[in-house]
Design an enzyme around this catalytic site. Structure first.
Site, PDB file in Angstrom:
ATOM      1  CD  GLU A  19      15.795  67.473  95.090  1.00  0.00           C
ATOM      2  OE1 GLU A  19      16.965  67.822  95.366  1.00  0.00           O
ATOM      3  OE2 GLU A  19      14.894  67.350  95.946  1.00  0.00           O
ATOM      4  CG  HIS A  22      17.467  72.218  96.374  1.00  0.00           C
ATOM      5  ND1 HIS A  22      17.138  73.308  97.149  1.00  0.00           N
ATOM      6  CD2 HIS A  22      16.509  71.280  96.634  1.00  0.00           C
ATOM      7  CE1 HIS A  22      16.050  73.047  97.858  1.00  0.00           C
ATOM      8  NE2 HIS A  22      15.641  71.831  97.548  1.00  0.00           N
TER       9      HIS A  22
END
Length: 354
Positions: A19, A22
């Site tokens: 994550e 991202h």
């Protein structure tokens, strides 16, 4: 129990790292990030900085990156939905990239104390198998077996075991590369006087050692992770061909249990740390590969739809309606959850010997 807790933390860190990929690329490319969370569940700590809310959550099993306009329409010009196609692809692929780089970093740390790396060489023929004139000479260093480059120790044996009867080799002999085409090495079955059954190709493996320089260690760490990618593809092929079944798959429960067993069965604390680190790198690279598969609900599936929309728009000046793409991803997510449930139940069954 200690190693199980450590395994859960490692698994959570790998998901959070995904994550983070991202998050970092979205920030870099000017896409609005509403929240970045480490962990899941209830928030233990929240703080805002700029336009983004940061949170630390109770369950150390991953995290999430909430992009503006990621799963619904948004009028914000900096939303994910309004970003250029190439920015979307970079953001979507960044999670897998971070997982892969994490694997490389972990392996580089593990290899830091190394003084040398083993390499596979041909040890010579086995008596009675008729392989004396196969073309290989004792001491030949395997560079490629059956079209697969030998990256790390164990590759030559691995691809030799999976090859057919006629095998192409590239070896290093006296400092030069030698190509051997169609070397006939069928498996031959033997039973000795004591009734012990063997199935061999009639050759032996030996090893040589390369010095572990600083750049050599970095290169070997990179090659190890590239090999992890190849193993993941081989495993996927085995799944689709039916060579392995549901009982052979492992989800988070099985992975955590395996890591716990590896740690607890290691003879020393150093061995436990090394083995858990190796597994963590292997899992990180596998997460990268699996997440980029062109399947609905995965980042790879979303990249696939971006590419498909580009082709359709180029041909017909139309795009797939976002709601229909959403339906496909929702169906893919449901199928993925069903598969994960089945694998988890299988993992739990294996824990109880069923």
């Amino acid at each position: 129990m200690l190693y199980i807790i450590v395994a859960i933390l490692i698994f959570g860190i790998l998901v959070a790292t995904h994550e983070l990929g991202h998050f970092a690329t979205a920030k870099l490319l000017g896409v609005r990030v509403n929240e970045f969370a480490v962990g899941m569940g209830p928030a233990l700590l929240k703080w805002g900085k700029g336009e983004t809310l940061y949170s630390l959550r109770a369950l150390p099993v991953g995290g999430f990156c909430a992009l503006e306009g990621d799963d619904e329409e948004s009028a914000d010009p900096r939303s994910f939905g309004k970003a250029a196609w190439w920015k979307k692809i970079v953001i979507l692929c960044a999670g897998a990239f971070m997982n892969f780089i994490t694997g490389v970093i972990v392996m580089a740390i593990l290899y830091a104390p190394a003084t040398g790396f083993r390499a596979e060489v041909y040890g010579g023929p086995l008596e009675g198998y008729g392989t004396e004139d196969c073309g290989l000479l004792a001491g030949d260093r395997f560079l490629s077996v059956d079209g697969h480059k030998v990256l790390v120790y164990g590759n030559a044996r691995f691809y030799l075991d999976r090859a057919g009867e006629d095998i192409d080799f590239v070896v290093e002999r006296d400092g030069e590369q030698v190509e051997l085409k169609g070397v006939h090495l069928p498996y031959q079955e033997r039973t000795d006087e004591e009734g012990v059954y063997t199935r061999l190709r009639g050759l032996t493996m030996a090893a040589t050692a390369d010095p572990a320089t600083f750049f050599g260690k970095l290169g070997y760490a990179w090659n190890t992770c590239i090999d992890f990618v190849r193993v993941a593809w081989v495993s996927l092929g085995d799944i689709f061909t039916g060579a392995v079944g549901l009982r052979d798959l492992s989800g988070p429960v099985g992975i955590v249990n395996m890591m716990g067993e590896v740690g607890s069965q290691s003879p020393t604390l150093f061995d436990a740390a090394w083995n858990l680190g190796y597994l963590a790198a292997f899992i990180a690279v596998n997460l990268a590969v699996m997440n980029l598969l062109p399947l609905p609900a995965l980042d790879g599936g979303r990249v696939f739809f971006l590419a498909l929309n580009g082709v359709i728009y180029g041909l017909f000046r139309k795009k797939i309606d976002a709601k229909y793409e959403g339906y496909v991803h929702l169906a893919g997510l449901a199928a993925l959850m069903c598969l994960m449930l089945a694998v988890t139940l299988s993992d739990v069954g294996k824990l109880f010997g069923r």
